[in-house]
Design a protein around this motif. Sequence first.
Motif, short mmCIF file in Angstrom:
data_model
loop_
_atom_site.label_atom_id
_atom_site.label_comp_id
_atom_site.label_asym_id
_atom_site.label_seq_id
_atom_site.Cartn_x
_atom_site.Cartn_y
_atom_site.Cartn_z
N UNK A 121 -23.93 -8.42 7.72
CA UNK A 121 -23.51 -7.19 7.08
C UNK A 121 -22.12 -6.84 7.60
N UNK A 122 -21.20 -6.52 6.68
CA UNK A 122 -19.81 -6.21 7.04
C UNK A 122 -19.54 -4.74 6.77
N UNK A 128 -13.48 -17.79 1.31
CA UNK A 128 -14.08 -18.84 2.14
C UNK A 128 -15.39 -19.36 1.55
N UNK A 129 -15.78 -18.81 0.42
CA UNK A 129 -16.95 -19.32 -0.29
C UNK A 129 -18.23 -18.55 -0.07
N UNK A 130 -18.16 -17.40 0.61
CA UNK A 130 -19.37 -16.62 0.87
C UNK A 130 -19.68 -15.67 -0.29
N UNK A 131 -20.95 -15.38 -0.48
CA UNK A 131 -21.39 -14.43 -1.50
C UNK A 131 -21.39 -13.03 -0.89
N UNK A 132 -20.66 -12.11 -1.50
CA UNK A 132 -20.46 -10.77 -0.94
C UNK A 132 -20.95 -9.73 -1.93
N UNK A 133 -21.81 -8.79 -1.45
CA UNK A 133 -22.31 -7.74 -2.34
C UNK A 133 -22.51 -6.44 -1.57
N UNK A 167 -10.96 -7.94 4.24
CA UNK A 167 -11.98 -8.80 4.86
C UNK A 167 -12.93 -9.36 3.81
N UNK A 168 -13.35 -8.52 2.89
CA UNK A 168 -14.27 -8.98 1.85
C UNK A 168 -13.62 -10.06 0.99
N UNK A 169 -12.34 -9.90 0.67
CA UNK A 169 -11.64 -10.92 -0.13
C UNK A 169 -11.55 -12.23 0.65
N UNK A 170 -11.27 -12.13 1.94
CA UNK A 170 -11.19 -13.34 2.77
C UNK A 170 -12.54 -14.06 2.80
N UNK A 171 -13.61 -13.31 2.98
CA UNK A 171 -14.94 -13.92 3.01
C UNK A 171 -15.26 -14.59 1.67
N UNK A 172 -14.91 -13.93 0.57
CA UNK A 172 -15.14 -14.53 -0.74
C UNK A 172 -14.31 -15.80 -0.92
#
Length: 479
Positions: free
Chosen positions: A384-385, A297-302, A290-295
């Motif tokens: 938050x994921x 799609x252009x989202x900032x993930x931390x 899921x985190x890779x998919x969000x990244x």
Amino acid sequence: MTQMHDLPAHRLAAMVRSRELSPREITEHVLARTERHDPGYGAYITVIAEKALEQAQYAEKRVMSDTPESLPPLLGVPVPIKDLDLLAGVRATYGSRVLADNTAPIDSDTVARLRAAGAVFPGKTNTPEFGSSCYTENDVAPPARNPWNPELSPGGSSGGAAVAVAAGLAPVAHASDGGGSIRIPASVCGLFGLKPTRGRISGAPVKPDLVGLSTSGPLTRHVADAALMLDTMSGNLPGDYYTAPPLPPGETFADHVRREPGRLRIGHYAHTGSAGLPVHPDVLAAHESTLRLLADLGHEVEEIPEPGDAHFGGTFSDDFAVIWAAMASATPVPAEREPELGELNRWLRERARALPVPEYIAACARLQRGVRSWMAATEPYDAVVTPVLAQPPVPVGYFAGDGPEEEFRRMTAFTPFTSVFNVTGQPSMSVPLHHAPDGAPIGSMVTGRMGGEPLLLSLAAQLERARPWADRVPPVWHD
């Protein structure tokens, strides 16, 4: 070939308005599938076929007499009601044999809104006694079984609602969530489930949840259907303890499904802090995907800290258990019939009766301080994921049989991520993005700011477009 149960609710409603499908056709199809498949899956406690057909017949008359523009948004669409809510003239068991003969005198406010929207009610869906557990087994109906594998549990407490949608017995379902009860079954049944912001949907007239843990919400296959359901169910009445921030005038939740979310800043965690509860490798793999998919799609993930340690002083589980016991004691039961309750609820109610009021107030106060700390710390993040659950789906009968304390411990270990967002009141959704190697669904949980359902729906729709899930269905779907 497309079957009627392949169609999303919003498409069914449009076809009713255009007279391409009749409400009676849709209702007969749903009832026929229920008669054929429900004995093996336990979606319903009570099926009301005759009443549903009467509602469908009335809907047909409206279609023929009214203009399409004047018809309500869910006219002719079957929507089963979880058996913790009141549906006038139909038995309301709350999943308990003590109330097996109880009949609801009125609709709950949520049901009344669905009725006004034209929904057809095929019945009351299966739920554990008083909604107290994260699985759906009781003494008034057969256990609910997961359509992906009937040896597995569909979760709870909205397990019957999830089974109905996942097995193609209803296009959408009413559900409710006090500690994860929408998101848990959504995760293990491969559905989209949304717990709205506290106060978005009224609990009137009888839900005694003064802390505001529980709320009604939708279980669906399609994000657009969840938005349609949320638009229908939302609203408040005088006397409600909580009200959510309203949408701008003229705006609907459905509008946001068609909007891009923009580039978001997203925090995440997948550990259970000092609780030390193990998280299954398949769950962790799904979370990372899921985190890779969000990244992508252009989202900032931390990564961010787990809230129990960082914000609730390490007492969250104990304090939540106090509130949960108090909630389990809220349903009135005659003293002479208390021994007929299930073992878990007898234990919870005994704990509640032995609890001094100052301890209850102190637990509420500690949780409230934790909420304030968590909200301040996560304010920079749009969402938050986390995982929904610590494990993939478990077998029917997994939780019970070794005493109520062990049952509660197993439930806590299975669901360490969901209940914190019932305490904070934030909107939170399970998105069906993954399956384990054995094919069992694994959802990802995404939680927004207070009042943030519009952004969550927009993000969910983006995820749905990027990794479509509606065509992946269990084998019973094609029977």
